[in-house]
Design an enzyme around this catalytic site. Structure first.
Site, PDB file in Angstrom:
ATOM      1  N   THR A 298       9.415   7.053   4.731  1.00 21.44           N
ATOM      2  CA  THR A 298       8.296   7.977   5.378  1.00 21.44           C
ATOM      3  C   THR A 298       8.854   8.921   6.294  1.00 21.44           C
ATOM      4  O   THR A 298       9.823   8.525   7.050  1.00 21.44           O
ATOM      5  CB  THR A 298       7.266   6.965   5.897  1.00 21.44           C
ATOM      6  N   ASP A 299       8.234   9.969   6.598  1.00 18.41           N
ATOM      7  CA  ASP A 299       8.555  10.880   7.553  1.00 18.41           C
ATOM      8  C   ASP A 299       8.515  10.076   9.098  1.00 18.41           C
ATOM      9  O   ASP A 299       9.155  10.596  10.047  1.00 18.41           O
ATOM     10  CB  ASP A 299       8.072  11.999   7.699  1.00 18.41           C
ATOM     11  N   GLU A 300       7.858   9.212   9.234  1.00 16.75           N
ATOM     12  CA  GLU A 300       7.431   8.462  10.467  1.00 16.75           C
ATOM     13  C   GLU A 300       8.849   7.949  11.025  1.00 16.75           C
ATOM     14  O   GLU A 300       8.791   7.536  12.219  1.00 16.75           O
ATOM     15  CB  GLU A 300       6.309   7.354  10.270  1.00 16.75           C
TER      16      GLU A 300
ATOM     17  N   ARG B  81      -4.756   5.122  19.634  1.00 19.29           N
ATOM     18  CA  ARG B  81      -3.858   4.335  19.168  1.00 19.29           C
ATOM     19  C   ARG B  81      -2.915   4.183  20.073  1.00 19.29           C
ATOM     20  O   ARG B  81      -2.261   5.167  20.692  1.00 19.29           O
ATOM     21  CB  ARG B  81      -3.273   4.865  17.695  1.00 19.29           C
TER      22      ARG B  81
ATOM     23  N   TYR C  95       5.486  -0.313  12.353  1.00 21.30           N
ATOM     24  CA  TYR C  95       5.599   0.212  11.010  1.00 21.30           C
ATOM     25  C   TYR C  95       6.851   0.829  10.733  1.00 21.30           C
ATOM     26  O   TYR C  95       7.516   0.688   9.728  1.00 21.30           O
ATOM     27  CB  TYR C  95       4.260   0.967  10.624  1.00 21.30           C
ATOM     28  N   SER C  96       6.966   2.082  11.471  1.00 26.06           N
ATOM     29  CA  SER C  96       7.728   3.049  11.462  1.00 26.06           C
ATOM     30  C   SER C  96       9.177   2.108  11.589  1.00 26.06           C
ATOM     31  O   SER C  96      10.336   2.824  10.883  1.00 26.06           O
ATOM     32  CB  SER C  96       7.723   4.052  12.173  1.00 26.06           C
TER      33      SER C  96
ATOM     34  N   GLY D 291       0.820   4.248  21.613  1.00 25.00           N
ATOM     35  CA  GLY D 291       1.903   4.808  21.114  1.00 25.00           C
ATOM     36  C   GLY D 291       1.703   5.820  19.807  1.00 25.00           C
ATOM     37  O   GLY D 291       2.799   6.136  19.333  1.00 25.00           O
TER      38      GLY D 291
ATOM     39  N   LYS E 283      10.230   0.624   8.544  1.00 26.37           N
ATOM     40  CA  LYS E 283      10.620   1.508   7.502  1.00 26.37           C
ATOM     41  C   LYS E 283      12.021   2.255   7.861  1.00 26.37           C
ATOM     42  O   LYS E 283      12.824   2.127   6.816  1.00 26.37           O
ATOM     43  CB  LYS E 283       9.738   2.643   7.194  1.00 26.37           C
TER      44      LYS E 283
ATOM     45  N   LYS F 151       2.446  -7.986  -4.848  1.00 26.10           N
ATOM     46  CA  LYS F 151       2.032  -9.208  -4.711  1.00 26.10           C
ATOM     47  C   LYS F 151       0.428  -9.291  -4.626  1.00 26.10           C
ATOM     48  O   LYS F 151      -0.243 -10.091  -4.086  1.00 26.10           O
ATOM     49  CB  LYS F 151       2.494  -9.351  -3.332  1.00 26.10           C
TER      50      LYS F 151
ATOM     51  N   THR G 143       8.108  -8.086   4.714  1.00 24.06           N
ATOM     52  CA  THR G 143       7.872  -7.126   3.758  1.00 24.06           C
ATOM     53  C   THR G 143       8.867  -6.117   3.569  1.00 24.06           C
ATOM     54  O   THR G 143       9.595  -5.886   2.494  1.00 24.06           O
ATOM     55  CB  THR G 143       6.427  -6.596   3.164  1.00 24.06           C
TER      56      THR G 143
ATOM     57  N   VAL H 251     -12.687   8.854  15.645  1.00 24.13           N
ATOM     58  CA  VAL H 251     -11.463   9.955  15.786  1.00 24.13           C
ATOM     59  C   VAL H 251     -10.794   9.295  17.069  1.00 24.13           C
ATOM     60  O   VAL H 251     -11.501   9.172  18.078  1.00 24.13           O
ATOM     61  CB  VAL H 251     -11.874  11.184  16.138  1.00 24.13           C
ATOM     62  N   TYR H 252      -9.466   8.863  16.966  1.00 22.69           N
ATOM     63  CA  TYR H 252      -8.796   8.445  17.711  1.00 22.69           C
ATOM     64  C   TYR H 252      -8.292   9.594  18.986  1.00 22.69           C
ATOM     65  O   TYR H 252      -7.940  10.693  18.600  1.00 22.69           O
ATOM     66  CB  TYR H 252      -7.305   7.884  17.209  1.00 22.69           C
TER      67      TYR H 252
HETATM   68  P1  NAD Z   1      -0.554   0.735   0.228  1.00 21.85           P
HETATM   69  O1  NAD Z   1      -0.838   0.013   1.097  1.00 21.85           O
HETATM   70  O2  NAD Z   1      -1.691   1.571  -0.575  1.00 21.85           O
HETATM   71  O3  NAD Z   1       0.039   0.120  -1.002  1.00 21.85           O
HETATM   72  C1  NAD Z   1       1.103  -1.200  -0.983  1.00 21.85           C
HETATM   73  C2  NAD Z   1       1.350  -1.547  -2.024  1.00 21.85           C
HETATM   74  O4  NAD Z   1       2.326  -2.696  -1.910  1.00 21.85           O
HETATM   75  C3  NAD Z   1      -0.025  -2.812  -2.403  1.00 21.85           C
HETATM   76  O5  NAD Z   1      -0.236  -2.643  -3.587  1.00 21.85           O
HETATM   77  C4  NAD Z   1       0.417  -4.014  -1.786  1.00 21.85           C
HETATM   78  O6  NAD Z   1      -0.316  -5.008  -2.614  1.00 21.85           O
HETATM   79  C5  NAD Z   1       1.744  -4.070  -2.140  1.00 21.85           C
HETATM   80  N1  NAD Z   1       2.654  -4.970  -1.545  1.00 21.85           N
HETATM   81  C6  NAD Z   1       2.643  -5.243  -0.100  1.00 21.85           C
HETATM   82  N2  NAD Z   1       3.520  -6.286   0.220  1.00 21.85           N
HETATM   83  C7  NAD Z   1       4.016  -6.636  -0.872  1.00 21.85           C
HETATM   84  C8  NAD Z   1       5.084  -7.758  -1.196  1.00 21.85           C
HETATM   85  N3  NAD Z   1       5.708  -8.471   0.067  1.00 21.85           N
HETATM   86  N4  NAD Z   1       5.487  -7.762  -2.414  1.00 21.85           N
HETATM   87  C9  NAD Z   1       5.163  -7.064  -3.300  1.00 21.85           C
HETATM   88  N5  NAD Z   1       4.029  -6.039  -3.111  1.00 21.85           N
HETATM   89  C10 NAD Z   1       3.638  -5.834  -1.952  1.00 21.85           C
HETATM   90  O7  NAD Z   1       0.646   1.730   0.334  1.00 21.85           O
HETATM   91  P2  NAD Z   1       1.121   3.252  -0.097  1.00 21.85           P
HETATM   92  O8  NAD Z   1       0.077   4.181   0.933  1.00 21.85           O
HETATM   93  O9  NAD Z   1       0.835   3.347  -1.528  1.00 21.85           O
HETATM   94  O10 NAD Z   1       2.271   3.520   0.329  1.00 21.85           O
HETATM   95  C11 NAD Z   1       3.475   3.243  -0.680  1.00 21.85           C
HETATM   96  C12 NAD Z   1       4.672   3.593  -0.080  1.00 21.85           C
HETATM   97  O11 NAD Z   1       4.844   4.682   0.357  1.00 21.85           O
HETATM   98  C13 NAD Z   1       5.280   2.755   1.220  1.00 21.85           C
HETATM   99  O12 NAD Z   1       6.416   2.132   1.360  1.00 21.85           O
HETATM  100  C14 NAD Z   1       4.851   3.405   2.298  1.00 21.85           C
HETATM  101  O13 NAD Z   1       5.907   3.190   3.499  1.00 21.85           O
HETATM  102  C15 NAD Z   1       5.240   4.954   1.793  1.00 21.85           C
HETATM  103  N6  NAD Z   1       4.717   6.115   2.175  1.00 21.85           N
HETATM  104  C16 NAD Z   1       3.489   6.237   2.419  1.00 21.85           C
HETATM  105  C17 NAD Z   1       2.774   7.497   2.916  1.00 21.85           C
HETATM  106  C18 NAD Z   1       1.276   7.627   2.951  1.00 21.85           C
HETATM  107  O14 NAD Z   1       0.783   8.606   3.661  1.00 21.85           O
HETATM  108  N7  NAD Z   1       0.302   6.440   2.460  1.00 21.85           N
HETATM  109  C19 NAD Z   1       3.498   8.542   3.313  1.00 21.85           C
HETATM  110  C20 NAD Z   1       4.926   8.258   3.230  1.00 21.85           C
HETATM  111  C21 NAD Z   1       5.445   7.081   2.442  1.00 21.85           C
HETATM  112  P1  TYD Z   2      -3.461   7.110   9.283  1.00 16.41           P
HETATM  113  O1  TYD Z   2      -4.270   7.732   7.843  1.00 16.41           O
HETATM  114  O2  TYD Z   2      -3.720   5.757   9.631  1.00 16.41           O
HETATM  115  O3  TYD Z   2      -1.925   7.798   8.946  1.00 16.41           O
HETATM  116  P2  TYD Z   2      -0.572   7.479   9.895  1.00 16.41           P
HETATM  117  O4  TYD Z   2      -1.037   6.929  11.112  1.00 16.41           O
HETATM  118  O5  TYD Z   2       0.343   6.765   9.011  1.00 16.41           O
HETATM  119  O6  TYD Z   2      -0.352   8.988  10.052  1.00 16.41           O
HETATM  120  O7  TYD Z   2      -3.919   7.931  10.405  1.00 16.41           O
HETATM  121  C1  TYD Z   2      -3.946   9.626  10.388  1.00 16.41           C
HETATM  122  C2  TYD Z   2      -4.069  10.210  11.496  1.00 16.41           C
HETATM  123  O8  TYD Z   2      -5.671   9.893  11.785  1.00 16.41           O
HETATM  124  C3  TYD Z   2      -3.531   9.488  12.703  1.00 16.41           C
HETATM  125  O9  TYD Z   2      -3.113  10.542  13.689  1.00 16.41           O
HETATM  126  C4  TYD Z   2      -4.355   8.550  13.232  1.00 16.41           C
HETATM  127  C5  TYD Z   2      -5.793   8.995  13.043  1.00 16.41           C
HETATM  128  N1  TYD Z   2      -6.945   8.370  12.674  1.00 16.41           N
HETATM  129  C6  TYD Z   2      -8.166   8.533  13.430  1.00 16.41           C
HETATM  130  O10 TYD Z   2      -8.146   9.093  14.323  1.00 16.41           O
HETATM  131  N2  TYD Z   2      -9.156   7.384  13.155  1.00 16.41           N
HETATM  132  C7  TYD Z   2      -8.978   6.427  12.217  1.00 16.41           C
HETATM  133  O11 TYD Z   2     -10.004   5.878  11.957  1.00 16.41           O
HETATM  134  C8  TYD Z   2      -7.740   6.397  11.513  1.00 16.41           C
HETATM  135  C9  TYD Z   2      -7.653   5.260  10.546  1.00 16.41           C
HETATM  136  C10 TYD Z   2      -6.744   7.520  11.817  1.00 16.41           C
END
Ligand code: NAD
Ligand code: TYD
Length: 339
Positions: A125-127, A276, A153-154, A278, A157, A34, A100, A209-210
């Site tokens: 995700t592990d979340e 953050r 978010y979690s 929760g 998912k 998208k 989404t 840092v949170y």
């Molecule tokens: P990201 O936010 O970088 O990318 C998401 C992509 O999805 C973007 O290109 C966005 O344009 C597209 N998108 C969003 N809504 C859409 C819609 N309605 N239709 C079509 N496209 C849409 O995310 P990411 O970090 O690359 O994560 C990708 C997947 O992996 C997600 O499902 C996330 O839950 C999962 N995941 C991510 C992590 C992580 O650490 N980033 C870890 C485990 C799982």
């Molecule tokens: P994030 O990259 O948002 O991934 P997730 O919340 O999905 O694990 O955050 C990773 C960790 O870092 C999380 O414990 C929140 C913390 N964090 C900060 O302390 N400061 C920040 O500005 C951000 C974005 C995350």
């Protein structure tokens, strides 16, 4: 083989496209994205003119649009990366996460059911397992750990995962699910911990840092995640969940200090800000199952992966500078001002 990859203009999806281009040069890859704030066509510049690559701008929650794509392309395999992926944004506005991540997944599953598919893979995700206490380092997430979510978010998912299970059992669809730990590497949107800290440190801005920075995440280099999904598509068992992680648990504060050390910047940039809501304490994957079943092991050690990642951001200033000079400024103001 035609592989439809949703969310391929985002962080992990784009890395997966690059991985598949290398590992299966004969496959036709179709990216559906998208292009939300997190999607960036510039990321796909190296493949966009490839005759075996097609990009289609579409919303996975748009049933008519998605059915038209299936009608026109008849993919053999669908890998769903498309999602709203940032916990902080989900706390600010959960609705789009449900649209989404839940409804979008349902539309994709219905399209697969209507047009037929060899495999649908849900990138989760592990979340979805919630969090683990800091004082129980003996506990890990296995595929049997109950779903127990903390953030919108979690929760979205986990809902999508449950829908996948339901479609697999009820309609006998060939579905697999993977649940990965935190990824890092090239092309990650700078709202996430590692790229945000790199960008701020380079600008000598405070590193927010949170809480106390003691929350633990289990970090995996993105290429290792992509390789695991490829293996699941090739050899994974239908109906199976695969946890993906490399036993690389680290406290946020230690990650931030590591980034500062690589960049040669002072730790006085570290600023502790309001926690953050929760906030999950600890994530930790037990990857025994995927190792035993598919022989998967992570290849990139954190010390190497973080060096590579920091250098990628140093060498690709243009990519993330464009992002942080745009709408991102408003987001940053909203999220971090007075925090
Ligand atoms: P990201 O936010 O970088 O990318 C998401 C992509 O999805 C973007 O290109 C966005 O344009 C597209 N998108 C969003 N809504 C859409 C819609 N309605 N239709 C079509 N496209 C849409 O995310 P990411 O970090 O690359 O994560 C990708 C997947 O992996 C997600 O499902 C996330 O839950 C999962 N995941 C991510 C992590 C992580 O650490 N980033 C870890 C485990 C799982
Ligand atoms: P994030 O990259 O948002 O991934 P997730 O919340 O999905 O694990 O955050 C990773 C960790 O870092 C999380 O414990 C929140 C913390 N964090 C900060 O302390 N400061 C920040 O500005 C951000 C974005 C995350």
């Amino acid at each position: 083989m035609k592989v439809l990859i949703t969310g391929g203009a985002g962080f992990i999806g784009s890395n997966f496209i690059f991985h598949m281009r290398e590992s299966h040069p004969d496959y036709d890859l179709i990216c559906v994205d998208k292009l939300t704030y997190a999607g960036n066509l510039e990321t796909l510049a190296s493949v966009i003119n490839d005759p075996k690559f097609t990009f289609i701008k579409a919303d996975i929650a748009d049933r008519k649009g998605i059915y038209e794509i299936f009608e026109a392309h008849h993919p053999d395999v669908v890998v769903n990366f498309a999602a709203e992926s940032h916990v902080d944004r989900s706390i600010e506005n959960p609705s789009v996460f449900l649209e989404t991540n839940v409804m979008g997944t349902q539309v994709l599953l219905d399209a697969c059911r209507t047009y037929g598919i060899q495999r649908y893979h849900q990138v989760s995700t592990d979340e979805v397992y919630g969090d683990l206490p800091l004082d129980r380092p003996d506990l890990f997430f296995t595929e049997q750990t109950p779903l127990h979510t903390s953030s919108p978010y979690s929760a979205s998912k986990a809902s999508a995962d449950l829908l996948c299970n339901a479609y697999q059992r009820t309609y006998g669809m060939p579905i697999t699910i993977s649940r990965c730990s935190n990824n890092y590497g090239p092309y990650q949107f700078p709202e996430k911990l590692i790229p945000l800290m790199i960008a701020n440190a380079l600008a000598d801005k405070p590193l927010p840092v949170y809480g106390e920075g003691i929350n633990v995440r289990d970090w995996l280099y993105v290429e290792d995640h992509c390789r695991a999904i490829d293996l699941i598509l090739e050899h994974g068992k239908v109906g199976q969940v695969y946890n993906i992680g490399g036993h690389n648990e680290m406290r946020n504060i230690d990650i931030v200090k590591k980034i500062l050390a690589i960049l040669g910047k002072t730790e006085s940039l570290i600023t502790y800000v309001t926690d953050r809501k929760g906030h999950d304490m600890r994530y930790a994957i037990d990857p025994t199952f995927i190792h035993q079943e598919l022989g998967w092991l992570p290849e990139t050690k954190f010390a190497d992966g973080i060096e590579k990642t920091v250098h990628w951001y140093l060498e690709n200033h243009g990519w993330w500078k464009n992002i942080i000079n745009g709408e991102y400024q408003n987001y940053y103001e909203r999220m971090y001002r007075n925090r």
